[in-house]
Design a protein around this motif. Structure first.
Motif, short mmCIF file in Angstrom:
data_model
loop_
_atom_site.label_atom_id
_atom_site.label_comp_id
_atom_site.label_asym_id
_atom_site.label_seq_id
_atom_site.Cartn_x
_atom_site.Cartn_y
_atom_site.Cartn_z
N MET A 1 36.94 6.72 63.35
CA MET A 1 36.96 5.97 64.60
C MET A 1 37.51 7.24 65.89
O MET A 1 36.71 7.35 66.78
CB MET A 1 38.12 4.73 64.82
N TYR A 2 38.35 8.03 65.30
CA TYR A 2 38.82 9.19 65.95
C TYR A 2 37.41 10.10 66.39
O TYR A 2 37.15 10.43 67.45
CB TYR A 2 39.62 10.02 65.61
N TYR A 3 36.58 10.56 65.12
CA TYR A 3 35.77 11.39 65.50
C TYR A 3 34.59 10.82 66.31
O TYR A 3 34.25 11.76 67.17
CB TYR A 3 35.12 11.80 63.80
N ASP B 1 45.47 9.25 70.91
CA ASP B 1 47.07 9.59 71.02
C ASP B 1 47.74 9.58 69.45
O ASP B 1 48.74 10.24 69.25
CB ASP B 1 47.90 8.90 71.80
N LEU B 2 47.28 8.64 68.80
CA LEU B 2 47.72 8.58 67.39
C LEU B 2 47.11 9.54 66.25
O LEU B 2 47.73 9.57 65.16
CB LEU B 2 47.39 7.08 66.82
N THR B 3 46.35 10.37 66.69
CA THR B 3 45.46 11.06 65.68
C THR B 3 45.45 12.59 66.00
O THR B 3 45.01 12.84 66.98
CB THR B 3 44.14 10.81 65.65
N ARG C 1 53.93 8.40 62.91
CA ARG C 1 53.45 9.41 63.83
C ARG C 1 52.08 8.92 64.14
O ARG C 1 51.49 9.47 65.06
CB ARG C 1 53.88 10.70 63.68
N GLY C 2 51.37 8.40 63.06
CA GLY C 2 49.85 8.35 63.19
C GLY C 2 49.33 8.75 62.17
O GLY C 2 49.66 8.77 60.98
N TYR C 3 47.87 9.48 62.37
CA TYR C 3 47.13 10.01 61.41
C TYR C 3 46.67 11.61 61.83
O TYR C 3 46.94 12.02 62.77
CB TYR C 3 45.88 9.31 61.66
#
Length: 292
Positions: A127-129, A94-96, A234-236
């Motif tokens: 981490m997202y990937y 949600d942040l990325t 907003r995140g990354y």
């Protein structure tokens, strides 16, 4: 305080931070970074030295403003590791945002080396990937075993295969040829072995040649990625670029220069988000004096 106790306290603090709203943690990190910047210390000395070497065209006032903003991002990134290491997969996704110039589903068509750099949001991007796609990561083990164990466990919790930097080259090549991409960062001074001195912002920097060697041996494309901290808390954003053209070239020095030139261009887009607190110019070419 014993190291194991200190590590447990830090781990506990990160768990608490993971439960707080992201904006609160980000603002807290920025405020703490501003306070810590006021305290003279080794990291601030390294930061100022790097900025003086790389941005000689800037005034002292401009470099101090950049140094303060950098410190804010660095300390903020440590606190945001709470959600990155202990938050849910949904919280991280949600942040990325993802902005990719390549099709991430075609990883089996050609081996892929994802070339990362030490920007403030690199942990979040990796981490997202790993939530979205299978991946392996080459990492540098930490000196403290307890901290290293926690770091390795949290970074691999979504399935990332963790490979120590000095692991077997045969194992790394096997992973690449199996179709699993490898993420690595090559923008730090890891020693003279398998490195060359090439310019980085006009300063000779000890730069790894391992990326071009791995690409040559495996036939992998080298795909750079940059992690950005978005404005407004907003995140990354994970930005994946096209593969480096004509890489490897057959000339490890030329390849090292190509990596540094790409990184320079990305740093100039967001200079305060780069980890200027590490000793990028730790080793000097023969005859040159230490800079730190």
């Amino acid at each position: 305080m014993k190291k194991n106790t200190q590590t447990a306290l830090i781990s506990g603090l990160l768990r608490v931070l993971s439960a707080l709203p992201y904006g609160w943690v980000a603002r807290l990190g920025e405020g703490l970074g501003s306070l810590l910047y006021l305290i003279p210390g080794r990291r601030r000395h390294i930061l100022h030295t790097n900025l003086r070497l790389c941005f000689p065209e800037q005034s002292e006032r401009q470099r101090r403003r950049l140094a303060r903003a950098t410190f804010q991002h660095v300390i903020r990134s440590y606190l945001e590791r709470g959600v990155q290491w202990y938050g849910s997969a949904r919280a991280i996704t949600d942040l990325t945002e993802l902005d990719s110039a390549i099709d991430l589903q075609d990883r089996y068509d050609q081996p892929t080396i994802f070339l990362g750099f030490h920007f403030a949001a690199i942990e979040a991007a990796c981490m997202y990937y790993s939530i979205r796609h299978p991946v392996a990561s080459i990492y540098t083990p930490m000196s403290d075993q307890a901290t290293d164990a926690i770091s390795k466990a949290r970074r691999s919790r979504f399935g990332t295969m963790m490979i120590p930097r000095h692991g077997s080259a045969r194992d790394i090549l096997g992973v690449l040829k199996s179709g699993t991409p490898i993420m690595l960062a090559a923008d730090m001074d890891f020693g003279l072995r398998d490195s060359v001195f090439v310019p980085f912002f006009g300063v000779q920097a000890c730069t790894l040649t391992a990326v071009s060697r791995l690409a040559r041996l495996s036939g992998a494309r080298v795909v750079p990625f940059v992690s950005e901290v978005l404005p407004g808390y907003r995140g990354y954003r994970l930005r994946i670029y096209p593969a480096l053209p004509a890489f490897p070239s057959g000339d490890v020095r030329a390849d090292a220069m190509a990596m540094n030139q790409f990184l320079e261009a990305r740093i100039r887009e967001a200079p305060d988000q780069y980890y200027w607190v590490h000793r990028r110019f730790k080793r000097r070419p023969p005859g040159e004096a230490p800079v730190y």
